[in-house]
Design an enzyme around this catalytic site. Structure first.
Site, PDB file in Angstrom:
ATOM      1  CB  THR A   1     -24.318  23.823  18.063  1.00 48.81           C
ATOM      2  OG1 THR A   1     -24.576  23.791  16.660  1.00 48.81           O
ATOM      3  CG2 THR A   1     -23.858  25.225  18.446  1.00 48.81           C
TER       4      THR A   1
ATOM      5  CB  ILE B   1     -27.460  25.268  20.713  1.00 46.99           C
ATOM      6  CG1 ILE B   1     -27.000  24.491  21.945  1.00 46.99           C
ATOM      7  CG2 ILE B   1     -27.519  26.746  20.996  1.00 46.99           C
ATOM      8  CD1 ILE B   1     -25.638  24.928  22.466  1.00 46.99           C
ATOM      9  CG  ASP B   2     -28.630  22.841  15.528  1.00 46.18           C
ATOM     10  OD1 ASP B   2     -29.826  22.950  15.845  1.00 46.18           O
ATOM     11  OD2 ASP B   2     -28.117  23.413  14.548  1.00 46.18           O
ATOM     12  CE  LYS B   3     -25.603  13.697  18.268  1.00 45.87           C
ATOM     13  NZ  LYS B   3     -25.711  12.528  17.348  1.00 45.87           N
TER      14      LYS B   3
ATOM     15  NE  ARG C   1     -26.033  22.716  11.179  1.00 44.38           N
ATOM     16  CZ  ARG C   1     -26.587  21.548  11.493  1.00 44.38           C
ATOM     17  NH1 ARG C   1     -27.433  21.468  12.524  1.00 44.38           N
ATOM     18  NH2 ARG C   1     -26.322  20.472  10.782  1.00 44.38           N
TER      19      ARG C   1
END
Length: 301
Positions: free
Chosen positions: A143, A139-141, A239
């Protein structure tokens, strides 16, 4: 050639400086030796050409740094607290905080989830790349939320296959801009690298298949709280898809508008998978971060 990570235009202050020295100052978590190796391997180009580490920079030179993997032997364990939700001999589930990068990558070679895992966990799978031991999905930084981690290659292979076959359950809570009129929706649009900005993803015809289901949970004056369920796991998928339908995530600096110091309001709330050894279905839930909760309460006032 890998995807572009970062591009830099040289200003007057740094003209005549050695390329390797300049990049060492730009990325203080990379040694000069590693940077010299990247230059030698053409992971760094100047004006789209290969150069030597000793190259003297000129004003308006274009430096392009491409994505690369750091050898696992160069990843240092870090004593960073982890919120481990579940752990046994094969797998663990961790609740990642917003702001933490999952694995070492250009510009982030310390204080990542992998650095923390290597400190706290005795054994991790080899991962899909040397810089990603134990990591099955990301998962993104900015998130927050749940991730499954494999502690051995047996577990990794089975969990990765289940993920590929779309059997893993992944549900997110997101706060998006604007009022969504439909109670439910499905976005089926291919996601790939944005040709006009290689640091972003976008809906492009040449992209990979990407499917996101969403359901409205609560509506506010200028934004909407939704639950998203992923069929696929493309980079930045939620996103990009929400931006595509003109409802970018609140506080998403890359695809929308930055409004506060927190990351985008996106949380990986539910994670479900079949245990690789016992074959028992396991499902986990996590609470929203306090910053996320507080922002929702402000909207309700």
């Amino acid at each position: 050639m890998s995807d572009l990570f970062k591009s830099i235009i040289v200003d007057q202050e740094h003209q005549k400086e050695r390329l390797d020295k300049f990049l060492s100052n730009q990325f203080d978590d990379l040694s000069r030796t590693i940077i010299q190796n990247l230059i030698e391997e053409d992971d760094v180009l100047v004006n789209q050409k290969s150069v030597k580490s000793s190259y003297k920079l000129k004003v308006n030179d274009l430096i392009e740094i491409f994505e690369f993997s750091l050898p696992s032997k160069d990843i240092l364990p870090s004593n960073i607290p982890l919120d481990i939700v579940y752990e046994d001999d094969d797998v663990l589930v961790v609740n990642k905080v917003s702001g933490m990068v999952v694995h070492p990558a250009p510009g982030h070679y310390s204080d990542t989830l992998v650095n923390a895992l290597m400190y706290h966990i005795d054994s991790l799978s080899d991962g899909s790349q040397a810089s990603r031991p134990g990591i099955i999905h990301r998962i993104d930084k900015d998130t927050s939320g749940l991730l499954m981690v494999a502690k051995n290659n047996y577990a990794h292979e089975i969990l990765a296959k289940e993920l590929q076959e779309k059997k893993t359950k992944r549900e997110y809570i997101a706060l998006v801009s604007g009022v969504i009129k439909n109670k439910k929706g499905l976005i089926n649009a291919p996601v790939g690298r944005d040709p006009s900005n290689r640091l972003r993803m976008n809906v492009v015809a040449s992209g990979k298949n990407a499917v996101t289901h969403f359901e409205v949970l609560e509506q506010f004056k200028d934004c909407t709280l939704i639950e998203c369920r992923l069929e696929t796991g493309r980079t930045h998928q939620i996103r990009v898809h929400m931006k595509y339908i003109n409802h970018p995530l609140v506080n998403d600096e890359l695809y929308g508008e930055k409004i506060d110091d927190f990351g985008q309001y996106l949380h990986a709330k539910t994670l479900g998978f079949t245990h690789p050894r016992t074959k028992v279905w396991m499902e986990f839930d996590s609470e929203l971060p306090i910053e996320f909760k507080n922002y929702i309460e402000k909207l309700r006032d």
